[in-house]
Design an enzyme around this catalytic site. Structure first.
Site, mmCIF file in Angstrom:
data_model
loop_
_atom_site.group_PDB
_atom_site.id
_atom_site.type_symbol
_atom_site.label_atom_id
_atom_site.label_comp_id
_atom_site.label_asym_id
_atom_site.label_seq_id
_atom_site.Cartn_x
_atom_site.Cartn_y
_atom_site.Cartn_z
ATOM 1 N N ARG A 11 0.686 -1.162 0.036
ATOM 2 C CA ARG A 11 -0.110 -0.029 0.053
ATOM 3 C C ARG A 11 0.837 1.353 0.090
ATOM 4 N NH1 ARG A 11 -2.862 -4.196 2.461
ATOM 5 N NH2 ARG A 11 -0.731 -4.628 3.300
ATOM 6 N N THR A 12 1.863 1.365 0.995
ATOM 7 C CA THR A 12 2.334 2.768 1.293
ATOM 8 C C THR A 12 3.431 2.621 -0.061
ATOM 9 O OG1 THR A 12 2.573 2.366 3.347
ATOM 10 C CG2 THR A 12 4.313 3.936 2.619
ATOM 11 N N LYS A 47 25.977 -1.058 12.668
ATOM 12 C CA LYS A 47 27.121 -0.345 12.338
ATOM 13 C C LYS A 47 26.639 0.805 11.409
ATOM 14 C CE LYS A 47 29.720 -4.323 11.097
ATOM 15 N NZ LYS A 47 29.786 -4.881 9.772
ATOM 16 N N ARG A 69 11.764 3.186 3.619
ATOM 17 C CA ARG A 69 11.102 2.326 4.463
ATOM 18 C C ARG A 69 12.135 1.402 4.945
ATOM 19 N NH1 ARG A 69 5.479 -0.930 5.037
ATOM 20 N NH2 ARG A 69 4.981 1.246 5.184
ATOM 21 N N HIS A 100 5.407 6.382 11.294
ATOM 22 C CA HIS A 100 4.876 6.312 10.148
ATOM 23 C C HIS A 100 4.141 7.448 9.748
ATOM 24 C CE1 HIS A 100 3.583 4.630 6.458
ATOM 25 N NE2 HIS A 100 3.211 3.333 6.716
HETATM 26 C C1 NCD Z 1 1.445 -0.242 8.253
HETATM 27 C C2 NCD Z 1 2.603 -0.279 8.586
HETATM 28 O O1 NCD Z 1 3.444 -0.607 7.495
HETATM 29 O O2 NCD Z 1 3.432 -0.049 9.438
HETATM 30 N N1 NCD Z 1 0.811 -0.736 7.120
HETATM 31 C C3 NCD Z 1 0.693 0.436 6.239
HETATM 32 O O3 NCD Z 1 1.791 1.036 5.617
HETATM 33 N N2 NCD Z 1 -0.374 0.960 5.835
HETATM 34 C C4 NCD Z 1 0.697 -1.071 9.198
HETATM 35 C C5 NCD Z 1 0.899 -2.713 9.593
HETATM 36 O O4 NCD Z 1 1.805 -2.951 8.840
HETATM 37 O O5 NCD Z 1 0.265 -3.226 10.299
#
Ligand code: NCD
Length: 274
Positions: A11-12, A47, A69, A100
């Protein structure tokens, strides 16, 4: 935009890529930076210079923005320090059990869609509040608005991070913890439910002990205030929301997720001053 995901994401990642493409940007990225190269893994990150090197090299390529990420808390901040020397912004797309922030922005968008405001809302946040980074960022953001009240509900082992509770105390934002699901949700305007972050638990048996303790069933929805909304950052994982709830008119998590593209477009525009 360099989209550097060293931890799973659909999703992200997709919504960032779509947002950039809709703005006419070009994107290069990897969905699995930890596997496709010798990009520093969570353990190697001990490190610290390894991530620093990786980000420095990417900055030498001259991107306009880096979306990162990573499994380790603090990774985005570290990357931002390095990229900052090049004047290149880094967006945190999730750093381990840390933050996040762009998810919190789209959570806020969903809240404003319903209430037209952020002030004077009672927000019940449930699930994994220790490792759930979306919950952390949402609390920090909502705490900035007057009249916010929080109710936290979680298995004892996964209760809200101490540093966040201290932040709320320092800023005199009222919060309470609750152990009975019905009681936690019935006063709330926003019910924000999260998945147990199984992959972050150090004790695998803990997952089996706590999964499903706070599961929202269709019958719980009757206890919500008429105007209240149920949000979830997705993915719904170990059954914390029964499938029957998906079609309930107050369950808005699909619409919430859909706004991710527009919110991230807005964020990119904001960063570039467009
Ligand atoms: C979340 C995350 O990655 O922290 N998902 C997201 O980015 N929508 C929530 C999760 O993984 O539970």
């Amino acid at each position: 935009m360099i989209s550097l995901f060293a931890e799973e994401s659909i999703r992200t990642r997709f919504s960032f890529v779509l947002a950039a493409e809709r703005l006419g940007m070009r994107v290069i990225g990897t969905e699995n930076a930890a596997r496709f190269s010798s990009f520093p893994s969570a353990t190697q990150m001990l490190k610290e210079e390894r991530l620093t090197h990786a980000i420095t090299v990417l900055c030498e390529y001259g991107p306009d923005v880096i979306v990162l990420r990573h499994k380790r808390e603090g990774a985005a901040k570290m990357a931002a320090r390095v990229a900052g020397r090049y004047g290149i912004p880094v967006i945190n797309a999730g750093d381990g059990a840390g933050q996040h922030p762009t998810q919190a922005l789209l959570d806020l968008y969903a809240i404003r869609e319903r209430f037209g405001r952020f002030e004077d809302l009672t927000v019940a946040i449930g699930g994994d509040l220790k490792y759930g980074r979306t919950a952390h960022s949402l609390v920090y953001l909502l705490a900035k608005f007057p009249g916010t009240r929080f109710t936290f509900i979680s298995p004892r082992e996964l209760s809200m991070k101490e540093e966040i509770l201290q932040y709320l105390q320092r800023h005199k934002v009222p919060f309470q913890t609750e152990t009975i699901l019905k009681r936690a949700i019935r006063e709330a305007d926003v019910v924000y439910w999260t998945r147990i972050q199984r992959e972050r638990l150090t004790d695998p048996a803990l997952y089996e002990r706590v999964r499903g303790i706070y599961r929202i069933e269709l019958e719980h929805m009757r206890h919500l205030k008429k105007n209240a909304i149920l949000l979830h950052p997705m993915p719904i994982g170990g059954g914390e929301i029964a499938a029957a709830v998906d079609r309930h008119p107050q369950a808005l998590y699909f619409k919430q997720a859909g706004a991710g593209v527009f919110v991230r477009m807005a964020l990119l525009c904001y960063i570039f001053g467009v």
